[in-house]
Design an enzyme around this catalytic site. Sequence first.
Site, PDB file in Angstrom:
ATOM      1  N   ARG A 164     -11.946  -8.776   8.883  1.00  0.00           N
ATOM      2  CA  ARG A 164     -11.301 -10.011   8.416  1.00  0.00           C
ATOM      3  C   ARG A 164     -10.867 -10.870   9.600  1.00  0.00           C
ATOM      4  NH1 ARG A 164      -7.849  -6.599   3.927  1.00  0.00           N
ATOM      5  NH2 ARG A 164      -9.208  -7.006   2.127  1.00  0.00           N
ATOM      6  N   ARG A 215       0.829  -1.205   0.000  1.00  0.00           N
ATOM      7  CA  ARG A 215       0.000   0.000   0.000  1.00  0.00           C
ATOM      8  C   ARG A 215       0.867   1.260   0.000  1.00  0.00           C
ATOM      9  NH1 ARG A 215      -2.531  -3.666   3.464  1.00  0.00           N
ATOM     10  NH2 ARG A 215      -4.635  -4.259   2.844  1.00  0.00           N
ATOM     11  N   PRO A 225      -2.432   4.438   0.232  1.00  0.00           N
ATOM     12  CA  PRO A 225      -2.382   3.988   1.630  1.00  0.00           C
ATOM     13  C   PRO A 225      -3.202   4.917   2.529  1.00  0.00           C
ATOM     14  CG  PRO A 225      -0.321   5.042   1.052  1.00  0.00           C
ATOM     15  CD  PRO A 225      -1.134   4.999  -0.206  1.00  0.00           C
ATOM     16  N   ASP A 231      -9.604  -4.733   8.252  1.00  0.00           N
ATOM     17  CA  ASP A 231      -8.722  -5.736   8.855  1.00  0.00           C
ATOM     18  C   ASP A 231      -9.388  -6.367  10.079  1.00  0.00           C
ATOM     19  OD1 ASP A 231      -6.034  -4.973   7.330  1.00  0.00           O
ATOM     20  OD2 ASP A 231      -6.991  -3.131   7.993  1.00  0.00           O
ATOM     21  N   HIS A 248      -3.198   0.429   8.358  1.00  0.00           N
ATOM     22  CA  HIS A 248      -3.901  -0.512   7.479  1.00  0.00           C
ATOM     23  C   HIS A 248      -2.859  -0.985   6.477  1.00  0.00           C
ATOM     24  CE1 HIS A 248      -6.755  -2.390   4.834  1.00  0.00           C
ATOM     25  NE2 HIS A 248      -6.583  -1.512   3.861  1.00  0.00           N
TER      26      HIS A 248
END
Length: 314
Positions: free
Chosen positions: A158, A97, A128, A155, A182
């Site tokens: 997930r 990113r 990013p 995240d 992230h």
Amino acid sequence: MPNATVPDATVRFSVGILGTGWVGASVAMSVLHAGFAGELLLSDLRAELAEGEAMDLAHGAAFYPAATVRAAPFDELLATNALVIAAGRGGKPGESRLDLLRDNARVMRDVGARLRDYRGLVVVVTNPVDVLTYVVAESSGLPVERVIGTGTMLDSARLRQAIGEALHVAPHSVHAHVVGEHGDSEVVLWSSAWVGGRPLRQWPGWTREREAPMAEQVRRAAYEIIRRKGATNHAIGLVTAALLRSSARGERRVQTVSRVQRGALGLHDVALSLPTIVDTGGAVEVVAPELAPEERAALERSADVLRDAIRSIA
């Protein structure tokens, strides 16, 4: 540029999306199905792309809560209650990113300069995301609580999905956070993860040996998706809609969003994700979590990574 007038949010909540590529289109679809917005405006440098997406979405109006959808020039987005920035290029296979930074930072500085009089909430999705959230906040001069990056919300989602799958419980019953960047330096807060009112580390059959591989799975998820299909878009669309809904409805939900930090956990002048209360005023209150010593050290390293990235484009 004339000052924008924001419509009464109690009457008609309006959302603008800048950038109608894969991510912007998925955000648009998720916002419409979430049902909190009465108006959705789409804008893109490729005007015909925005027009095509608006037409396509409008044709499905019989299947989502009442809302109008149309393409609009950027200046009309300044009259919305919330503006999502999904402009810029996406990641390429094998690219981190932060590799995206220089190209997208230029775009974000230009956008931020045009937001100086904006009175709504700005949500940065472009990666990013942490560094670009910082760039938009700095270039716009807006209050830091009104410039929010989606950060590690995805995240954390997930992680909840992975834990739920491992334990055979619904992700809704998992309370676990990823904080920091992230990206590659993100930090999973295993010490404060809970499932159904029980600490994860006390769950029958759970062992700490599972944690490092699962954290790596979460960290690598975007790369694996990009390798297979070229972009990630559906889950981040759902994440962004959930964030906007929290703000529009004043739900005061705690979300792991990215914003410029002003002292939480001793962090200053860096945008990264921590659990934060989101309401109509934006990311209004950072809820500093209790951290194990190794988590605190990892968060400091993540902040240093992001500070270095910010300095690289100064």
